[in-house]
Design a protein around this motif. Structure first.
Motif, PDB file in Angstrom:
ATOM      1  N   HIS A 166      43.825  45.222  45.934  1.00  0.00           N
ATOM      2  CA  HIS A 166      44.985  44.796  45.153  1.00  0.00           C
ATOM      3  C   HIS A 166      44.908  45.345  43.730  1.00  0.00           C
ATOM      4  CE1 HIS A 166      48.387  42.408  43.890  1.00  0.00           C
ATOM      5  NE2 HIS A 166      47.674  41.889  42.907  1.00  0.00           N
ATOM      6  N   SER A 167      46.046  45.854  43.249  1.00  0.00           N
ATOM      7  CA  SER A 167      46.146  46.380  41.889  1.00  0.00           C
ATOM      8  C   SER A 167      46.979  45.427  41.038  1.00  0.00           C
ATOM      9  CB  SER A 167      46.810  47.763  41.892  1.00  0.00           C
ATOM     10  OG  SER A 167      46.053  48.694  42.643  1.00  0.00           O
ATOM     11  N   ALA A 168      46.532  45.209  39.795  1.00  0.00           N
ATOM     12  CA  ALA A 168      47.233  44.296  38.890  1.00  0.00           C
ATOM     13  C   ALA A 168      47.171  44.836  37.463  1.00  0.00           C
ATOM     14  CB  ALA A 168      46.610  42.898  38.952  1.00  0.00           C
ATOM     15  N   ARG A 169      47.994  44.277  36.610  1.00  0.00           N
ATOM     16  CA  ARG A 169      47.984  44.718  35.210  1.00  0.00           C
ATOM     17  C   ARG A 169      46.694  44.301  34.515  1.00  0.00           C
ATOM     18  NH1 ARG A 169      53.426  42.266  32.908  1.00  0.00           N
ATOM     19  NH2 ARG A 169      52.603  40.539  34.142  1.00  0.00           N
ATOM     20  N   THR A 170      46.329  43.026  34.673  1.00  0.00           N
ATOM     21  CA  THR A 170      45.101  42.494  34.092  1.00  0.00           C
ATOM     22  C   THR A 170      44.487  41.532  35.102  1.00  0.00           C
ATOM     23  OG1 THR A 170      46.034  40.488  33.082  1.00  0.00           O
ATOM     24  CG2 THR A 170      46.232  42.543  31.813  1.00  0.00           C
ATOM     25  N   PRO A 171      43.222  41.124  34.911  1.00  0.00           N
ATOM     26  CA  PRO A 171      42.631  40.139  35.825  1.00  0.00           C
ATOM     27  C   PRO A 171      43.445  38.851  35.907  1.00  0.00           C
ATOM     28  CG  PRO A 171      40.918  41.176  34.515  1.00  0.00           C
ATOM     29  CD  PRO A 171      42.229  41.661  33.956  1.00  0.00           C
ATOM     30  N   PHE A 194      39.562  44.581  43.700  1.00  0.00           N
ATOM     31  CA  PHE A 194      40.625  44.491  42.711  1.00  0.00           C
ATOM     32  C   PHE A 194      40.443  45.585  41.673  1.00  0.00           C
ATOM     33  CE2 PHE A 194      39.666  40.084  44.060  1.00  0.00           C
ATOM     34  CZ  PHE A 194      40.850  39.783  44.696  1.00  0.00           C
ATOM     35  N   ILE A 195      41.560  46.152  41.224  1.00  0.00           N
ATOM     36  CA  ILE A 195      41.540  47.115  40.131  1.00  0.00           C
ATOM     37  C   ILE A 195      42.655  46.746  39.165  1.00  0.00           C
ATOM     38  CG2 ILE A 195      42.984  48.758  41.425  1.00  0.00           C
ATOM     39  CD1 ILE A 195      41.452  50.997  39.932  1.00  0.00           C
ATOM     40  N   CYS A 196      42.361  46.726  37.872  1.00  0.00           N
ATOM     41  CA  CYS A 196      43.330  46.306  36.864  1.00  0.00           C
ATOM     42  C   CYS A 196      43.559  47.430  35.856  1.00  0.00           C
ATOM     43  CB  CYS A 196      42.837  45.053  36.130  1.00  0.00           C
ATOM     44  SG  CYS A 196      42.593  43.623  37.223  1.00  0.00           S
ATOM     45  N   GLU A 197      44.786  47.528  35.374  1.00  0.00           N
ATOM     46  CA  GLU A 197      45.092  48.554  34.380  1.00  0.00           C
ATOM     47  C   GLU A 197      44.345  48.301  33.081  1.00  0.00           C
ATOM     48  OE1 GLU A 197      49.227  49.393  33.847  1.00  0.00           O
ATOM     49  OE2 GLU A 197      49.683  49.209  35.973  1.00  0.00           O
ATOM     50  N   GLY A 198      44.152  47.035  32.737  1.00  0.00           N
ATOM     51  CA  GLY A 198      43.405  46.671  31.539  1.00  0.00           C
ATOM     52  C   GLY A 198      42.741  45.323  31.725  1.00  0.00           C
ATOM     53  N   VAL A 199      41.887  44.933  30.796  1.00  0.00           N
ATOM     54  CA  VAL A 199      41.146  43.674  30.949  1.00  0.00           C
ATOM     55  C   VAL A 199      41.902  42.485  30.383  1.00  0.00           C
ATOM     56  CG1 VAL A 199      38.928  44.850  30.948  1.00  0.00           C
ATOM     57  CG2 VAL A 199      39.862  44.007  28.786  1.00  0.00           C
ATOM     58  N   GLY A 200      42.899  42.726  29.534  1.00  0.00           N
ATOM     59  CA  GLY A 200      43.642  41.612  28.959  1.00  0.00           C
ATOM     60  C   GLY A 200      42.748  40.715  28.149  1.00  0.00           C
ATOM     61  N   ASP A 201      42.841  39.398  28.407  1.00  0.00           N
ATOM     62  CA  ASP A 201      42.028  38.422  27.672  1.00  0.00           C
ATOM     63  C   ASP A 201      40.689  38.153  28.349  1.00  0.00           C
ATOM     64  OD1 ASP A 201      44.061  38.100  25.791  1.00  0.00           O
ATOM     65  OD2 ASP A 201      45.046  36.539  26.975  1.00  0.00           O
ATOM     66  N   GLU A 202      40.404  38.829  29.444  1.00  0.00           N
ATOM     67  CA  GLU A 202      39.173  38.579  30.187  1.00  0.00           C
ATOM     68  C   GLU A 202      38.139  39.658  29.837  1.00  0.00           C
ATOM     69  OE1 GLU A 202      37.986  37.715  34.838  1.00  0.00           O
ATOM     70  OE2 GLU A 202      39.975  37.147  34.094  1.00  0.00           O
ATOM     71  N   GLY A 207      35.087  44.449  36.950  1.00  0.00           N
ATOM     72  CA  GLY A 207      35.698  45.335  37.935  1.00  0.00           C
ATOM     73  C   GLY A 207      36.233  46.603  37.294  1.00  0.00           C
ATOM     74  N   PRO A 208      36.689  47.543  38.119  1.00  0.00           N
ATOM     75  CA  PRO A 208      37.210  48.798  37.584  1.00  0.00           C
ATOM     76  C   PRO A 208      38.548  48.601  36.880  1.00  0.00           C
ATOM     77  CG  PRO A 208      37.567  48.693  39.947  1.00  0.00           C
ATOM     78  CD  PRO A 208      36.719  47.512  39.593  1.00  0.00           C
ATOM     79  N   THR A 209      38.836  49.477  35.938  1.00  0.00           N
ATOM     80  CA  THR A 209      40.119  49.464  35.244  1.00  0.00           C
ATOM     81  C   THR A 209      40.802  50.817  35.442  1.00  0.00           C
ATOM     82  OG1 THR A 209      39.041  50.156  33.186  1.00  0.00           O
ATOM     83  CG2 THR A 209      39.394  47.798  33.507  1.00  0.00           C
ATOM     84  N   GLY A 210      42.104  50.808  35.259  1.00  0.00           N
ATOM     85  CA  GLY A 210      42.878  52.021  35.485  1.00  0.00           C
ATOM     86  C   GLY A 210      43.756  51.840  36.701  1.00  0.00           C
ATOM     87  N   ARG A 211      44.071  52.940  37.351  1.00  0.00           N
ATOM     88  CA  ARG A 211      44.905  52.887  38.546  1.00  0.00           C
ATOM     89  C   ARG A 211      44.124  53.406  39.746  1.00  0.00           C
ATOM     90  NH1 ARG A 211      51.137  54.388  36.778  1.00  0.00           N
ATOM     91  NH2 ARG A 211      51.291  52.777  35.145  1.00  0.00           N
ATOM     92  N   LEU A 212      44.547  52.963  40.911  1.00  0.00           N
ATOM     93  CA  LEU A 212      43.856  53.345  42.134  1.00  0.00           C
ATOM     94  C   LEU A 212      43.883  54.858  42.306  1.00  0.00           C
ATOM     95  CD1 LEU A 212      42.457  52.224  44.695  1.00  0.00           C
ATOM     96  CD2 LEU A 212      44.703  52.294  45.807  1.00  0.00           C
ATOM     97  N   SER A 213      42.744  55.415  42.664  1.00  0.00           N
ATOM     98  CA  SER A 213      42.622  56.852  42.895  1.00  0.00           C
ATOM     99  C   SER A 213      41.957  57.088  44.240  1.00  0.00           C
ATOM    100  CB  SER A 213      41.783  57.501  41.796  1.00  0.00           C
ATOM    101  OG  SER A 213      40.442  57.030  41.858  1.00  0.00           O
TER     102      SER A 213
END
Length: 366
Positions: A166-171, A194-202, A207-213
């Protein structure tokens, strides 16, 4: 060996657990519970009509109808609950900026509230095949149909080899995050990433950040090319996933995706400006109600029906979701669909009204 999950699509084996709720039939939904999944996502659980259990397939959606600011609005939402729990059906809705229905649901839907809905529909479901190994790929609200599939499979104790990415903006935006972790403990062959574009407040996100590759997918799931893939999410995400899998040598015949953007609701009907307006008119007769209306040959049957005040369940209006599928009893149409109907359904006389233009008078099974 009999696969319990196949019972969902077999009326003879699942009849005792629920009645058929036809996609063209409206029922009243009573809200029983509202759960905050994230800061902008809520799950709404409903009891249907007379409280009887309902049969549907994991991955299907409902078209809900509500009076919003004095206007009738229809939107389709995937059922996030599994058919193994048929006494309640749930939809999980993200609040979308400017979203008419999503904002209304978030602001006004509470336990005891009512709305109307058309029965479950759609062909995006894991029951269409029983793969030995599956890969679920989702982003944002696209997690909902895959969550229904996951819950159903684990409820039935099938212990299938499933990897859920699953891909999300932040955790903080990972929908069903805690439950997905818990489900991995119940089923040894169910794995989540899980992969997130950024960590946000967490800040402690590991986990990995960015987009699925392709590189990340191959690192997590070396045998991804051997798996039956089911994916759902925004259109851009699904396009990127198809490109990743194509580059990685995955067989497209083992790829399935939800065919409408569930975050966008009802798309406007396409305007074919290049087509000349034709003045030829035809009569459309509805066999069950004996109603009839005239329509121009340049219009789609769905558009003309709406103008005539005929309520027909629909969603994408682009020939992809299948919601407006209706049997054509007599007459001919020019149907230019985008994958929302199967060839065997066409052979049986069904047509998608949103992308069908009449070439003769019509009689519809409505």
């Amino acid at each position: 060996m009999h696969d319990a999950e196949s019972s969902f699509s077999n009326p003879g084996t699942w009849e005792s657990a629920g009645r058929v709720w036809a996609s063209g039939e409206q029922q009243t939904l009573t809200c029983c519970r509202v759960t905050n999944e994230t800061h902008d996502v809520k799950t709404f659980e409903f009891r249907v009509g007379d409280g009887m259990p309902v049969r549907f397939e994991p991955g299907q959606f409902m078209t809900i109808s509500a009076n919003v600011h004095g206007q009738s609005v229809e939107r389709c939402y995937t059922i996030s609950s599994p058919p193994t729990r048929p006494y309640l059906v749930s939809i999980t809705v993200k609040r979308v900026p400017g979203g008419v229905m999503s904002n209304w649901l978030h602001d006004h839907m509470h336990p005891g509230s009512h709305l109307r809905a058309y029965g479950p529909s759609g062909t995006f479901t894991s029951t269409a095949a029983a793969p030995t190994k599956s890969l679920y790929l989702s982003a944002g609200s696209g997690v909902t149909p895959l969550m229904s599939m996951t819950r159903a499979s684990i409820d039935l104790g099938l212990d299938r080899d499933v990897v859920f990415v699953h891909s999300a903006r932040t955790p903080a935006d990972i929908v069903f995050r805690k439950e997905l972790h818990q489900l991995t403990e119940k089923s040894p062959r169910f794995h989540t990433f899980f992969i997130c574009e950024g960590v946000g407040d967490e800040a402690d996100w590991t986990g990995p950040t960015g987009r699925l590759s392709l590189q990340q997918l191959a690192a997590w799931i070396p045998d991804y090319a051997e798996r039956e893939v089911f994916t759902c999410g925004p259109a851009g995400y699904m396009h990127a996933v198809r490109e990743i899998l194509r580059e990685g040598g995955h067989d497209p015949s083992h790829y399935h995706q939800e065919s409408f953007d569930i975050t966008a609701g009802v798309a406007p009907e396409p305007i074919h400006e290049e087509e000349p307006v034709t003045q030829e008119t035809f009569t459309v007769t509805l066999s069950r109600s004996s109603r009839a209306f005239k329509m121009n040959a340049s219009e789609t049957v769905l558009s003309a029906a709406r103008k005539a005040g005929v309520a027909i369940p629909s969603s994408c209006s682009q020939g992809v979701c299948g919601t407006c599928k209706t049997k054509l009893l007599e007459g001919t149409v020019d149907m230019q669909h985008n994958g929302g109907i199967r060839e065997r359904e066409i052979q049986k006389g069904f047509r998608l009204l949103c992308c069908s233009r009449p070439t003769s008078d019509l009689i519809l099974e409505l």
